[in-house]
Scaffold this active site. Structure first.
Site, PDB file in Angstrom:
ATOM      1  N   GLU A 145       0.827  -1.205   0.000  1.00 51.89           N
ATOM      2  CA  GLU A 145       0.000   0.000   0.000  1.00 51.89           C
ATOM      3  C   GLU A 145       0.872   1.269   0.000  1.00 51.89           C
ATOM      4  O   GLU A 145       0.638   2.206   0.771  1.00 51.89           O
ATOM      5  CB  GLU A 145      -0.963  -0.024   1.194  1.00 51.89           C
ATOM      6  CG  GLU A 145      -1.887  -1.232   1.156  1.00 51.89           C
ATOM      7  CD  GLU A 145      -2.922  -1.292   2.270  1.00 51.89           C
ATOM      8  OE1 GLU A 145      -2.727  -0.637   3.311  1.00 51.89           O
ATOM      9  OE2 GLU A 145      -3.936  -1.991   2.075  1.00 51.89           O
ATOM     10  N   GLU A 197     -12.712  -2.250  11.761  1.00 53.01           N
ATOM     11  CA  GLU A 197     -12.695  -1.567  10.461  1.00 53.01           C
ATOM     12  C   GLU A 197     -13.794  -2.050   9.512  1.00 53.01           C
ATOM     13  O   GLU A 197     -14.507  -1.240   8.918  1.00 53.01           O
ATOM     14  CB  GLU A 197     -11.318  -1.759   9.820  1.00 53.01           C
ATOM     15  CG  GLU A 197     -11.197  -1.151   8.438  1.00 53.01           C
ATOM     16  CD  GLU A 197      -9.794  -1.308   7.853  1.00 53.01           C
ATOM     17  OE1 GLU A 197      -8.891  -1.801   8.549  1.00 53.01           O
ATOM     18  OE2 GLU A 197      -9.624  -0.916   6.685  1.00 53.01           O
ATOM     19  N   ASP A 201      -8.231  -9.114   4.315  1.00 54.09           N
ATOM     20  CA  ASP A 201      -8.058  -7.968   5.203  1.00 54.09           C
ATOM     21  C   ASP A 201      -9.199  -7.840   6.215  1.00 54.09           C
ATOM     22  O   ASP A 201     -10.063  -6.975   6.059  1.00 54.09           O
ATOM     23  CB  ASP A 201      -7.962  -6.697   4.350  1.00 54.09           C
ATOM     24  CG  ASP A 201      -7.416  -5.523   5.133  1.00 54.09           C
ATOM     25  OD1 ASP A 201      -6.971  -5.723   6.265  1.00 54.09           O
ATOM     26  OD2 ASP A 201      -7.430  -4.396   4.589  1.00 54.09           O
TER      27      ASP A 201
HETATM   28  C1  GCV Z   1      -2.582   0.643   8.402  1.00 50.07           C
HETATM   29  C2  GCV Z   1      -5.958  -2.100   5.448  1.00 50.07           C
HETATM   30  C3  GCV Z   1      -6.412  -0.835   6.106  1.00 50.07           C
HETATM   31  C4  GCV Z   1      -5.281   0.170   6.204  1.00 50.07           C
HETATM   32  C5  GCV Z   1      -4.134  -0.480   6.974  1.00 50.07           C
HETATM   33  C6  GCV Z   1      -3.723  -1.745   6.245  1.00 50.07           C
HETATM   34  C7  GCV Z   1      -2.639  -2.493   6.974  1.00 50.07           C
HETATM   35  O1  GCV Z   1      -5.679  -1.886   4.110  1.00 50.07           O
HETATM   36  O2  GCV Z   1      -7.496  -0.319   5.420  1.00 50.07           O
HETATM   37  O3  GCV Z   1      -5.758   1.288   6.866  1.00 50.07           O
HETATM   38  O4  GCV Z   1      -3.039   0.396   7.099  1.00 50.07           O
HETATM   39  O5  GCV Z   1      -4.831  -2.599   6.126  1.00 50.07           O
HETATM   40  O6  GCV Z   1      -2.975  -3.452   7.645  1.00 50.07           O
HETATM   41  O7  GCV Z   1      -1.491  -2.140   6.859  1.00 50.07           O
END
Ligand code: GCV
Length: 660
Positions: A268, A375, A347
Site C-alpha cells: 500500500e 474496520e 483484510d
Molecule cells: C494501516 C488495510 C487498512 C489500512 C491499513 C492496512 C494495513 O488496508 O485499510 O488502513 O493500514 O490494512 O494493515 O497495513
C-alpha cells in the site's frame, strides 16, 4: 462508574469472606512490576472493600503473599495461586507473573467468586501478546473509532496519567508488548527512532515497564534516506546496514530494554526491499542484525500485495499474495524476526478463511494478527464481539503436524517449539472517555488480552468476566449482555456480506453497504456477481488459491460439495439457484439471512432497552444511541444487498417480503 477505569471499576462489593484476604500483604521482592502488583491489590482492596491493605512483616503475618520461586517452573509470566487457612499465596518465577496472579485474584473478587479454596496455575498461552496501535503523530488514528490518540498529539508524544491507566488496563488482561505508532510511518513519525522524541519515549517506556509491557515502534524502511540523507535504503548495501547499526546503537543507549520494531514494507505504497530487487528476508534481516546485540526483535508483516489489479485478469488474486511472497523465503529469516500474518488472506473481513501461511511456513517464526478495531465489522458503532471469530481462527487445523497443527498450536509455540511467536491485535482504543467509543467494544480489548494469555478460555467465559468487572454481577445484566455479545458477530455477518464474499463496503472508509464499491475500483477486490451467480473461483480453474492449503484442506476448498458453506462464495462462483445444505437456494439464503440479521439487531435493541436503570445512565444512553444507529444501518445493509441481488437475479423472495 468511572468510564476511564473500564473493567477495572472495582465497584463496592459486600463480601466478608473475600475481604479477609486484603488486610496485610507480604512481598519480599521490590521490583517495579511487583510494586505495581501490590499497588493494584491495595487499590482494589480500598475501592471494593474499603480496606486499607498494610505491609506484613513476614509471611506468617500476611493474609496475602507474593512470592518468587524459581522451582515451580512458572517461566517469567506464569503464576500459581493457592489458598489455605484463610491466606492467599501468589507464586511466580518473575515479577510479571506476580502481577498477572494479582489481577487474577482481583478479577475473581469482581466476579464475586470465592477466594476460599481457590487454586490456579497458569502459564501464558502466547509468548507475545501485543497491541498494535495505528496512531499517527498528528494525533489521528488510522481506522480509529474512539476519538484521537492518547499517545500522540500535534507532532508530540504524550505521556501522562492516561498512559499509566492504559498500561494498567493492558497488563490486567495480560498484554506484554505494545506498538504505539501506525505501521504506515510517515513524516515526523519516522523520527521516532532518532533522538527527537527520546525523552518522551523514555518516560513512556518507564510506565510500560512498570506493568511488564515492552515498548515497540513501527519503522519506516526508507529511514536511511529520509533521516540519514542516503540515496538508497537497499538492505544489502553495507552502508545502509551500517547506518541501521549506528541508529540502533543510539536508540538502545537511550532506551535500554526497548522491544523492537514492527514493519510494513512494500505494501500500500510503503517502501520496502522490492525497490532494490531484494527479498523480504533480506529486508528484515538487515534490521534484525542491527537490533540483535540489544535483544531486540523485528516483527515483519506479511500483508504484502499488489493493489493495482485488472478485472480481466482472473489469475491474479490478492488472497494469494501473502503466500506467494513469503513461502519461497521460509527459513531465510534471522531468529529474532517474527512474521506477522493477518488471520485471513485478505483484510479483516467479517468472514475469511485462515491464511494458508499458517501451516505453510515451517521454518520461520510466526505471529497471528487480528483486528479489534472494527474496520470492516461496524467500526465500533455496531456491536460486534469478535472473540468467537478469533477462537475459530485459533482452532483451525492446518494439518502441518500431527497432533500440533492448529493455528493456536503454531502461535503458542507448540508446533515448532519456539517462544518467538504470539498474537497481536490492531487496537480499538482512543481518547474517548470509555477508551473504545462503543462501551460494548471494550469487551474486544479485554477479550483479546484474556484470550492471548489463556487460550483455553471460551468466548462465553470471557464475556461473562468482562460484564462482571464492568457492570457488576446482577444476573439479568449478565445474561442479557452476554446474549447480545454472543449474537453480535453472527448477526453482523448475516446482514452484511454473505458466505465469505466480503468487501461490499464503501471504498476507503470501509463503512456502509456498497455492493459494487470495490468491484469497479482499480484496487481490484472482486465479488464477480452477474445475473447468474456470484463468487470468486479460487479453484484450479480460477485463481488457484485453494491449492495453497495443505491437504485435506486444499481438496475440501477446491470442491463445491466439500467447501464449508460459510466460505462458499470465497472459493466458488455459485449460481443463484444452487441449493445449499439447508435446502434453500443461494438467493433465498441471501434474502433470509439479511432479514434475520436485522431481526437479531432488533432483539439486541430490546435486550439493551430492558436494562434501563441497571446500567449507569451515561453508558446506557451511549449504547442506546449506537444501537439505534445499528438498527437503521442494518436495514440499509439488508435493503441494498437484497435489492442488488434481486435486480441481478430477477428471482423473487419466496416469502414475498419487501425488497425494493
Ligand atoms: C494501516 C488495510 C487498512 C489500512 C491499513 C492496512 C494495513 O488496508 O485499510 O488502513 O493500514 O490494512 O494493515 O497495513
Amino acid at each position: 462508574m468511572s468510564f476511564e477505569n473500564a473493567w477495572l471499576q472495582y465497584s463496592k462489593i459486600c463480601n466478608e469472606e473475600n475481604k479477609k484476604y486484603f488486610f496485610r500483604v507480604y512481598a519480599p521482592d521490590k521490583n517495579r512490576v511487583t510494586t505495581s502488583a501490590i499497588q493494584e491489590l491495595a487499590c482494589a482492596a480500598l475501592k471494593i472493600f474499603d480496606c486499607r491493605m498494610q505491609p506484613a512483616a513476614d509471611q506468617d503475618a500476611a493474609t496475602i503473599s507474593l512470592v518468587l520461586d524459581q522451582e515451580r517452573n512458572l517461566g517469567t509470566e506464569g503464576y500459581e495461586i493457592t489458598e489455605a487457612d484463610g491466606k492467599l499465596q501468589i507464586t511466580a518465577g518473575a515479577p510479571a507473573g506476580l502481577l498477572y496472579g494479582s489481577f487474577s485474584c482481583i478479577r475473581r473478587i469482581q466476579c464475586e467468586k470465592p477466594l476460599k479454596g481457590f487454586q490456579e496455575r497458569k502459564l501464558p498461552s502466547a509468548p507475545f501478546r501485543m497491541l498494535n496501535h495505528w496512531d499517527n503523530i498528528d494525533g489521528s488514528i488510522e481506522r480509529g473509532y474512539s476519538g484521537t490518540s492518547f499517545f500522540f498529539q500535534d507532532q508530540k508524544v504524550l505521556v501522562d496519567d492516561r498512559t499509566r491507566m492504559y498500561a494498567r488496563l493492558a497488563a490486567s488482561v495480560g498484554i506484554n508488548a505494545v506498538v504505539i505508532n501506525n505501521v504506515n510511518v510517515k513524516g515526523n513519525a519516522t523520527k521516532l527512532i532518532d533522538g527527537t522524541y527520546g525523552e518522551e519515549l523514555r518516560l513512556m517506556k518507564e510506565i510500560l515497564d512498570d506493568y511488564g509491557i515492552s515498548l515497540y515502534l513501527s519503522l519506516n524502511f526508507a529511514a536511511p534516506m529520509e533521516l540519514g540523507g542516503m540515496d538508497s535504503a537497499d538492505p544489502c548495501d553495507p552502508e545502509v546496514a551500517g547506518w541501521w547499526k549506528e541508529k540502533m546503537k543510539e536508540l538502545y543507549t537511550r532506551l535500554p530494554g526497548f522491544g523492537g520494531f514492527l514493519v510494513k514494507a512494500d505494501s500500500e505504497g510503503r517502501p520496502g526491499p522490492f525497490t532494490y530487487r531484494r527479498t523480504h528476508a533480506e529486508g528484515a534481516n538487515v534490521l534484525a542484525d542491527a537490533v540483535k546485540p540489544y535483544g531486540g526483535r523485528i516483527i515483519w508483516r506479511c500483508f504484502v500485495y499488489n493493489c493495482q489489479q485488472d478485472w480481466r485478469d482472473k489469475k491474479t488474486d490478492r488472497a494469494k499474495s501473502g503466500y506467494d511472497n513469503f513461502m519461497p523465503i521460509d527459513g531465510k529469516f534471522r531468529e529474532n524476526v517474527i512474521l506477522q500474518i493477518k488471520n485471513g488472506p485478505m483484510d479483516f473481513q467479517v468472514r475469511e478463511p485462515v491464511s494458508p501461511l499458517f501451516g505453510g511456513l515451517k521454518k520461520t517464526n510466526q505471529m497471528l494478527e487480528v483486528q479489534i478495531a472494527q474496520e470492516y465489522t461496524g467500526q465500533q458503532r455496531h456491536v460486534c464481539y469478535l472473540i468467537p471469530m478469533f477462537k475459530e481462527v485459533l482452532n483451525f487445523h492446518t494439518y502441518c503436524k500431527e497432533g500440533a497443527d492448529t493455528v493456536q498450536d503454531i502461535v503458542t509455540g507448540k508446533t515448532f517449539k519456539t517462544t518467538n511467536c504470539g498474537i497481536a491485535a490492531v487496537a480499538n482504543t482512543g481518547d474517548d472517555e470509555n477508551w473504545t467509543g462503543h462501551d460494548l467494544a471494550a469487551a474486544n480489548f479485554f477479550g483479546f488480552g484474556r484470550l492471548a494469555y489463556d487460550m483455553d478460555l471460551t468466548a462465553e467465559e470471557i464475556a461473562r468476566e468482562w460484564i462482571s468487572c464492568t457492570f457488576g454481577n446482577d444476573s439479568e445484566v449478565q445474561e442479557k449482555i452476554e446474549k447480545m455479545l454472543l449474537m453480535s458477530w453472527p448477526a453482523y455477518e448475516k446482514y452484511t456480506s454473505p458466505l465469505g464474499i466480503g468487501w461490499m463496503v464503501n471504498p476507503n472508509v470501509h463503512y456502509g453497504p456498497n455492493v459494487d464499491g470495490y468491484e469497479y475500483d482499480r484496487w481490484g477486490t472482486y465479488h464477480r456477481a452477474d445475473h447468474l451467480g456470484i463468487g470468486v473461483d479460487r479453484t484450479k480453474d480460477g485463481t488457484g488459491y485453494a491449492a495453497q492449503y495443505l491437504e485435506p484442506n486444499a481438496s475440501a476448498y477446491e470442491s463445491v460439495e466439500t467447501c464449508p458453506e460459510e466460505l462458499l462464495l470465497f472459493f466458488h462462483y455459485i449460481p443463484y439457484t444452487y441449493r445449499l445444505k439447508s435446502g434453500k437456494t443461494l438467493i433465498q439464503h441471501i434474502y433470509d439471512t439479511h432479514f434475520e440479521g436485522v431481526e437479531n439487531v432488533d432483539e439486541m435493541v430490546k435486550l439493551w432497552n430492558s436494562l434501563e436503570g441497571k446500567i449507569p445512565e451515561k453508558a446506557f444512553t451511549r449504547v442506546q444511541k449506537r444501537l439505534a444507529h445499528q438498527k437503521m444501518h442494518s436495514r440499509e445493509w439488508r435493503d441494498q444487498i437484497n435489492t442488488y441481488f434481486y435486480r441481478k437475479s430477477m428471482i423473487a423472495d419466496e416469502q414475498g417480503r419487501t425488497i425494493y
